[in-house]
Motif scaffolding. Sequence first.
Motif, PDB file in Angstrom:
ATOM      1  N   GLN A   1      54.962  81.211  47.763  1.00 44.52           N
ATOM      2  CA  GLN A   1      53.824  81.817  48.370  1.00 44.52           C
ATOM      3  C   GLN A   1      54.092  83.394  48.543  1.00 44.52           C
ATOM      4  O   GLN A   1      55.022  83.939  48.704  1.00 44.52           O
ATOM      5  CB  GLN A   1      53.794  81.080  49.811  1.00 44.52           C
ATOM      6  CG  GLN A   1      52.208  81.718  50.432  1.00 44.52           C
ATOM      7  CD  GLN A   1      51.129  80.994  49.539  1.00 44.52           C
ATOM      8  OE1 GLN A   1      51.242  80.198  48.819  1.00 44.52           O
ATOM      9  NE2 GLN A   1      49.955  81.456  50.092  1.00 44.52           N
ATOM     10  N   VAL A   2      52.941  84.160  48.510  1.00 41.04           N
ATOM     11  CA  VAL A   2      52.964  85.566  48.608  1.00 41.04           C
ATOM     12  C   VAL A   2      52.177  86.146  49.719  1.00 41.04           C
ATOM     13  O   VAL A   2      51.069  85.574  49.946  1.00 41.04           O
ATOM     14  CB  VAL A   2      52.539  86.334  47.547  1.00 41.04           C
ATOM     15  CG1 VAL A   2      52.515  87.965  47.502  1.00 41.04           C
ATOM     16  CG2 VAL A   2      53.676  86.001  46.165  1.00 41.04           C
ATOM     17  N   GLN A   3      52.711  86.739  50.774  1.00 40.69           N
ATOM     18  CA  GLN A   3      51.887  87.280  51.866  1.00 40.69           C
ATOM     19  C   GLN A   3      51.570  88.726  51.681  1.00 40.69           C
ATOM     20  O   GLN A   3      52.480  89.447  51.247  1.00 40.69           O
ATOM     21  CB  GLN A   3      52.828  87.099  52.994  1.00 40.69           C
ATOM     22  CG  GLN A   3      52.821  85.814  53.657  1.00 40.69           C
ATOM     23  CD  GLN A   3      54.265  85.114  52.984  1.00 40.69           C
ATOM     24  OE1 GLN A   3      55.266  85.835  52.574  1.00 40.69           O
ATOM     25  NE2 GLN A   3      53.908  83.821  52.415  1.00 40.69           N
ATOM     26  N   GLY A  26      57.644  87.904  49.851  1.00 41.04           N
ATOM     27  CA  GLY A  26      57.787  86.315  49.603  1.00 41.04           C
ATOM     28  C   GLY A  26      58.676  86.154  48.162  1.00 41.04           C
ATOM     29  O   GLY A  26      59.417  87.166  47.938  1.00 41.04           O
ATOM     30  N   THR A 103      55.418  83.700  40.985  1.00 48.46           N
ATOM     31  CA  THR A 103      56.602  83.332  42.027  1.00 48.46           C
ATOM     32  C   THR A 103      57.384  82.233  41.065  1.00 48.46           C
ATOM     33  O   THR A 103      58.046  81.597  41.935  1.00 48.46           O
ATOM     34  CB  THR A 103      55.777  82.914  43.322  1.00 48.46           C
ATOM     35  OG1 THR A 103      55.030  81.813  42.801  1.00 48.46           O
ATOM     36  CG2 THR A 103      55.159  83.935  43.810  1.00 48.46           C
ATOM     37  N   GLN A 108      49.766  84.586  39.735  1.00 44.92           N
ATOM     38  CA  GLN A 108      48.551  83.941  40.668  1.00 44.92           C
ATOM     39  C   GLN A 108      47.825  85.124  41.414  1.00 44.92           C
ATOM     40  O   GLN A 108      48.766  86.108  41.898  1.00 44.92           O
ATOM     41  CB  GLN A 108      49.082  82.810  41.680  1.00 44.92           C
ATOM     42  CG  GLN A 108      49.418  81.514  41.224  1.00 44.92           C
ATOM     43  CD  GLN A 108      49.852  80.271  42.172  1.00 44.92           C
ATOM     44  OE1 GLN A 108      48.948  80.469  42.993  1.00 44.92           O
ATOM     45  NE2 GLN A 108      50.827  79.662  41.841  1.00 44.92           N
ATOM     46  N   TYR A 110      46.517  87.010  44.846  1.00 41.25           N
ATOM     47  CA  TYR A 110      46.740  86.982  46.395  1.00 41.25           C
ATOM     48  C   TYR A 110      45.737  87.838  46.723  1.00 41.25           C
ATOM     49  O   TYR A 110      45.794  88.998  46.436  1.00 41.25           O
ATOM     50  CB  TYR A 110      48.179  87.055  46.733  1.00 41.25           C
ATOM     51  CG  TYR A 110      48.841  85.773  46.220  1.00 41.25           C
ATOM     52  CD1 TYR A 110      49.645  85.897  44.838  1.00 41.25           C
ATOM     53  CD2 TYR A 110      49.268  84.641  46.989  1.00 41.25           C
ATOM     54  CE1 TYR A 110      50.376  85.050  44.375  1.00 41.25           C
ATOM     55  CE2 TYR A 110      50.018  83.659  46.339  1.00 41.25           C
ATOM     56  CZ  TYR A 110      50.730  83.680  45.159  1.00 41.25           C
ATOM     57  OH  TYR A 110      51.351  82.949  44.625  1.00 41.25           O
TER      58      TYR A 110
END
Length: 121
Positions: A1-3, A26, A103, A108, A110
């Motif tokens: 997951q990436v923030q 992340g 990731t 993906q 974000y």
Amino acid sequence: QVQLAESGGGLVQAGGSLRLSCAASGNIFTINFMGWYRQTPGKQRELVAGIAGGGGGLTDYADSVKGRFTISRDNVKNTVYLQMNSLKPEDTAVYYCKVVANTGSGPQAYWGQGTQVTVSS
């Protein structure tokens, strides 16, 4: 997951400047793309500026911001910046950061939470 953590929006008079920042964190293997989009009520989100991943850093700008906005990237900090100069009232919008990152399970997209930019005439 990436923030994604955005900052830098606010209220400015026409002709002024603002600098937006978006830091990605992340379990990031690679970043393919970083960009800024904006949206006003009743309209579709539109690309403002984008910068490709990798060493080339190819950039793209909306015609309406060419010559006024500059996108840049810090690969060490996984941060993208948008320097906005000569701001106009029509630049008023919510600005969103978008990052396409890998990731480990494929790239993906974000999105950040959005930051309001208001330019007064």
